[in-house]
Design a protein around this motif. Structure first.
Motif, short mmCIF file in Angstrom:
data_model
loop_
_atom_site.label_atom_id
_atom_site.label_comp_id
_atom_site.label_asym_id
_atom_site.label_seq_id
_atom_site.Cartn_x
_atom_site.Cartn_y
_atom_site.Cartn_z
N THR A 3 0.84 -1.14 0.02
CA THR A 3 0.30 0.03 0.12
C THR A 3 0.70 1.15 -0.03
O THR A 3 0.72 2.15 -0.76
CB THR A 3 -0.79 -0.02 1.11
N GLU A 4 2.05 1.38 0.85
CA GLU A 4 2.67 2.46 0.98
C GLU A 4 3.34 2.74 -0.47
O GLU A 4 3.43 3.94 -1.06
CB GLU A 4 3.72 2.31 1.69
N LYS A 5 3.67 1.90 -1.29
CA LYS A 5 4.47 2.31 -2.67
C LYS A 5 3.19 2.59 -3.55
O LYS A 5 3.53 3.58 -4.52
CB LYS A 5 5.00 0.66 -3.04
N ILE A 6 2.00 2.12 -3.42
CA ILE A 6 0.83 2.45 -4.40
C ILE A 6 0.62 4.10 -4.13
O ILE A 6 0.39 4.70 -4.98
CB ILE A 6 -0.10 1.59 -4.16
N VAL A 7 0.57 4.29 -2.71
CA VAL A 7 0.13 5.68 -2.50
C VAL A 7 1.20 6.60 -2.80
O VAL A 7 1.20 7.74 -3.46
CB VAL A 7 0.08 5.67 -0.94
N GLY A 8 2.60 6.22 -2.64
CA GLY A 8 3.60 6.86 -3.02
C GLY A 8 3.98 7.20 -4.60
O GLY A 8 3.92 8.56 -4.89
N ILE A 9 3.56 6.41 -5.27
CA ILE A 9 3.41 6.42 -6.75
C ILE A 9 2.27 7.29 -7.15
O ILE A 9 2.46 8.05 -8.09
CB ILE A 9 3.68 5.27 -7.31
N GLY A 10 1.24 7.12 -6.41
CA GLY A 10 -0.02 8.00 -6.79
C GLY A 10 0.22 9.52 -6.51
O GLY A 10 -0.10 10.31 -7.32
N LEU A 11 0.85 9.67 -5.52
CA LEU A 11 1.26 11.11 -5.11
C LEU A 11 2.18 11.82 -6.08
O LEU A 11 1.91 13.00 -6.48
CB LEU A 11 1.76 11.34 -3.60
N VAL A 12 3.15 10.72 -6.37
CA VAL A 12 4.24 11.45 -7.26
C VAL A 12 3.60 11.59 -8.85
O VAL A 12 3.75 12.69 -9.63
CB VAL A 12 5.28 10.71 -7.47
N ALA A 13 2.57 10.96 -9.17
CA ALA A 13 2.01 11.00 -10.52
C ALA A 13 1.10 12.17 -10.38
O ALA A 13 1.02 13.03 -11.21
CB ALA A 13 1.21 9.59 -10.95
N ALA A 14 0.43 12.34 -9.40
CA ALA A 14 -0.31 13.61 -9.35
C ALA A 14 0.38 14.83 -9.26
O ALA A 14 -0.18 15.93 -9.90
CB ALA A 14 -1.37 13.46 -7.87
N LEU A 15 1.52 14.75 -8.53
CA LEU A 15 2.64 16.17 -8.55
C LEU A 15 2.86 16.18 -9.90
O LEU A 15 2.73 17.41 -10.34
CB LEU A 15 3.58 15.61 -7.59
N MET A 16 3.15 15.31 -10.64
CA MET A 16 3.71 15.50 -11.99
C MET A 16 2.74 16.06 -12.89
O MET A 16 2.87 17.17 -13.85
CB MET A 16 4.45 14.57 -12.56
#
Length: 55
Positions: A3-16
């Motif tokens: 879950t932590e990796k999925i949330v982190g990847i999602g936040l980075v994608a949203a930021l970009m």
């Protein structure tokens, strides 16, 4: 993937995405949330951020 990796990847994608579309306020909010999330994860893993080795 956990879950932590999925949330982190999602936040980075949203930021970009926010940066790409020029949504500066949203990008800053997402970035601060990402920093807080990553800091919270480091604290839960037992990382001592105030360790200055001055015993």
């Amino acid at each position: 993937m956990n879950t932590e990796k999925i949330v982190g990847i999602g936040l980075v994608a949203a930021l970009m995405t926010a940066i790409f579309f020029g949504l500066n306020e949203l990008a800053m909010s997402i970035a601060s949330g990402l920093v807080g999330y990553m800091g919270g994860k480091a604290e839960k893993r037992g990382v001592d951020t105030n360790d200055n080795h001055s015993n």
